[in-house]
Design a protein around this motif. Structure first.
Motif, PDB file in Angstrom:
ATOM      1  N   ARG A  71      -2.492   2.036   0.940  1.00 15.24           N
ATOM      2  CA  ARG A  71      -3.364   2.628  -0.080  1.00 15.24           C
ATOM      3  C   ARG A  71      -2.591   3.169  -1.276  1.00 15.24           C
ATOM      4  NH1 ARG A  71      -8.884   1.420   0.207  1.00 15.24           N
ATOM      5  NH2 ARG A  71      -9.554   1.626   2.348  1.00 15.24           N
ATOM      6  N   ASP A  72      -1.344   3.589  -1.070  1.00 14.51           N
ATOM      7  CA  ASP A  72      -0.583   4.126  -2.198  1.00 14.51           C
ATOM      8  C   ASP A  72       0.024   3.024  -3.071  1.00 14.51           C
ATOM      9  OD1 ASP A  72       1.623   3.179  -0.781  1.00 14.51           O
ATOM     10  OD2 ASP A  72       2.528   5.156  -0.489  1.00 14.51           O
ATOM     11  N   GLY A  73      -0.278   1.761  -2.755  1.00 13.19           N
ATOM     12  CA  GLY A  73       0.219   0.639  -3.540  1.00 13.19           C
ATOM     13  C   GLY A  73       1.544   0.074  -3.068  1.00 13.19           C
ATOM     14  N   SER A  74       2.125   0.650  -2.009  1.00 18.57           N
ATOM     15  CA  SER A  74       3.367   0.106  -1.464  1.00 18.57           C
ATOM     16  C   SER A  74       3.082  -1.259  -0.848  1.00 18.57           C
ATOM     17  CB  SER A  74       3.942   1.020  -0.384  1.00 18.57           C
ATOM     18  OG  SER A  74       4.300   2.261  -0.926  1.00 18.57           O
ATOM     19  N   VAL A  75       4.021  -2.192  -1.049  1.00 17.27           N
ATOM     20  CA  VAL A  75       3.873  -3.540  -0.501  1.00 17.27           C
ATOM     21  C   VAL A  75       5.199  -3.960   0.120  1.00 17.27           C
ATOM     22  CG1 VAL A  75       3.426  -5.977  -1.029  1.00 17.27           C
ATOM     23  CG2 VAL A  75       2.165  -4.183  -2.251  1.00 17.27           C
ATOM     24  N   ILE A  76       5.124  -4.494   1.316  1.00 14.75           N
ATOM     25  CA  ILE A  76       6.286  -5.097   1.959  1.00 14.75           C
ATOM     26  C   ILE A  76       6.021  -6.590   2.040  1.00 14.75           C
ATOM     27  CG2 ILE A  76       7.588  -5.328   4.109  1.00 14.75           C
ATOM     28  CD1 ILE A  76       7.078  -2.347   4.592  1.00 14.75           C
ATOM     29  N   ARG A  77       6.972  -7.380   1.565  1.00 14.52           N
ATOM     30  CA  ARG A  77       6.917  -8.840   1.697  1.00 14.52           C
ATOM     31  C   ARG A  77       7.724  -9.169   2.945  1.00 14.52           C
ATOM     32  NH1 ARG A  77       5.627 -12.985  -2.066  1.00 14.52           N
ATOM     33  NH2 ARG A  77       5.113 -11.250  -3.437  1.00 14.52           N
ATOM     34  N   MET A  78       7.068  -9.729   3.959  1.00 13.04           N
ATOM     35  CA  MET A  78       7.775 -10.000   5.210  1.00 13.04           C
ATOM     36  C   MET A  78       7.986 -11.493   5.408  1.00 13.04           C
ATOM     37  SD  MET A  78       5.168  -8.813   8.188  1.00 13.04           S
ATOM     38  CE  MET A  78       3.545  -9.511   8.372  1.00 13.04           C
ATOM     39  N   ARG A  79       9.135 -11.772   5.998  1.00 10.90           N
ATOM     40  CA  ARG A  79       9.563 -13.143   6.269  1.00 10.90           C
ATOM     41  C   ARG A  79       9.936 -13.239   7.743  1.00 10.90           C
ATOM     42  NH1 ARG A  79      10.923 -11.850   1.130  1.00 10.90           N
ATOM     43  NH2 ARG A  79      10.505 -13.409  -0.470  1.00 10.90           N
ATOM     44  N   PRO A  80      10.142 -14.454   8.256  1.00 11.24           N
ATOM     45  CA  PRO A  80      10.478 -14.599   9.676  1.00 11.24           C
ATOM     46  C   PRO A  80      11.635 -13.685  10.094  1.00 11.24           C
ATOM     47  CG  PRO A  80      10.036 -16.736   8.733  1.00 11.24           C
ATOM     48  CD  PRO A  80      10.037 -15.759   7.587  1.00 11.24           C
ATOM     49  N   GLY A  81      11.408 -12.972  11.184  1.00 12.39           N
ATOM     50  CA  GLY A  81      12.394 -12.032  11.711  1.00 12.39           C
ATOM     51  C   GLY A  81      12.147 -10.604  11.295  1.00 12.39           C
ATOM     52  N   ASP A  82      11.310 -10.380  10.264  1.00 13.78           N
ATOM     53  CA  ASP A  82      11.011  -9.019   9.805  1.00 13.78           C
ATOM     54  C   ASP A  82       9.972  -8.363  10.703  1.00 13.78           C
ATOM     55  OD1 ASP A  82      12.718  -9.305   7.640  1.00 13.78           O
ATOM     56  OD2 ASP A  82      11.111  -9.739   6.205  1.00 13.78           O
ATOM     57  N   THR A  83      10.158  -7.063  10.928  1.00  9.86           N
ATOM     58  CA  THR A  83       9.211  -6.264  11.699  1.00  9.86           C
ATOM     59  C   THR A  83       8.759  -5.098  10.843  1.00  9.86           C
ATOM     60  OG1 THR A  83      10.298  -6.855  13.784  1.00  9.86           O
ATOM     61  CG2 THR A  83       8.898  -4.903  13.815  1.00  9.86           C
ATOM     62  N   VAL A  84       7.446  -4.875  10.782  1.00  9.58           N
ATOM     63  CA  VAL A  84       6.864  -3.783  10.002  1.00  9.58           C
ATOM     64  C   VAL A  84       6.072  -2.882  10.940  1.00  9.58           C
ATOM     65  CG1 VAL A  84       5.267  -3.200   8.136  1.00  9.58           C
ATOM     66  CG2 VAL A  84       6.706  -5.247   7.944  1.00  9.58           C
ATOM     67  N   TRP A  85       6.290  -1.577  10.829  1.00  9.23           N
ATOM     68  CA  TRP A  85       5.559  -0.565  11.609  1.00  9.23           C
ATOM     69  C   TRP A  85       4.604   0.149  10.670  1.00  9.23           C
ATOM     70  CZ3 TRP A  85       3.617   1.634  15.683  1.00  9.23           C
ATOM     71  CH2 TRP A  85       3.355   2.998  15.722  1.00  9.23           C
ATOM     72  N   THR A  86       3.330   0.228  11.054  1.00  9.53           N
ATOM     73  CA  THR A  86       2.367   1.051  10.330  1.00  9.53           C
ATOM     74  C   THR A  86       2.017   2.222  11.238  1.00  9.53           C
ATOM     75  OG1 THR A  86       0.469  -0.252  11.113  1.00  9.53           O
ATOM     76  CG2 THR A  86       1.453  -0.903   9.021  1.00  9.53           C
ATOM     77  N   PRO A  87       2.254   3.452  10.771  1.00  5.50           N
ATOM     78  CA  PRO A  87       2.036   4.616  11.631  1.00  5.50           C
ATOM     79  C   PRO A  87       0.558   4.881  11.921  1.00  5.50           C
ATOM     80  CG  PRO A  87       2.885   5.286   9.470  1.00  5.50           C
ATOM     81  CD  PRO A  87       2.815   3.795   9.471  1.00  5.50           C
ATOM     82  N   PRO A  88       0.288   5.701  12.915  1.00  7.64           N
ATOM     83  CA  PRO A  88      -1.091   6.032  13.263  1.00  7.64           C
ATOM     84  C   PRO A  88      -1.875   6.530  12.054  1.00  7.64           C
ATOM     85  CG  PRO A  88       0.382   6.890  14.939  1.00  7.64           C
ATOM     86  CD  PRO A  88       1.245   6.376  13.813  1.00  7.64           C
TER      87      PRO A  88
END
Length: 134
Positions: A71-88
């Motif tokens: 919601r704050d406009g942050s963006v992660i571009r993920m590629r094979p092997g990348d792991t993204v955590w979204t908190p509760p």
């Protein structure tokens, strides 16, 4: 030890996704574990609605190029092997870029009341384009 049967691929519900998204459930919650694991495939431009998870979510990209936005406009571009955590409780969305498919494992912990996901409104074209161009 148990071999899990292969689950059929299902089209993700249009109520929670934009574009063509396909899901293979890998692991349903099974006491005492509450782990939920799925393999999710997004066609170019496809994405989730805004949503949050009561206990957070881990996304592990295995193919293509994807986006995860908050919601704050942050963006992660993920590629094979990348792991993204979204908190509760963090409202976010994820999907493929306009020019690529994206496939990820989605891992989350369910709650006593279900999977703990709160689905919200669709990501607008404007929000998606801004993320894809970032």
């Amino acid at each position: 030890m148990e071999l899990e049967p292969v689950s059929p691929t299902a089209k993700a519900p249009a109520a929670n996704f934009t574009g063509d998204v396909y899901v293979n459930p890998l692991h349903p919650p099974r006491e005492p574990s509450r782990l939920i694991a799925s393999l999710v495939r997004f066609t170019p431009g496809a994405r989730t609605n805004w949503h949050s998870h009561a206990l957070g979510q881990t996304l592990h990209c295995i193919d293509g190029v994807g986006l995860v936005g908050t919601r704050d406009g942050s963006v992660i571009r993920m590629r094979p092997g990348d792991t993204v955590w979204t908190p509760p409780g963090e409202e976010h969305w994820h999907g493929a870029t306009e020019g690529n498919v994206m496939c990820h494992y989605a891992l989350l912990e369910g709650t006593a009341a279900g999977d703990g996901t709160t689905w919200l409104e669709p990501v607008t074209e404007e929000q998606y384009r801004a993320a894809d161009e970032a």
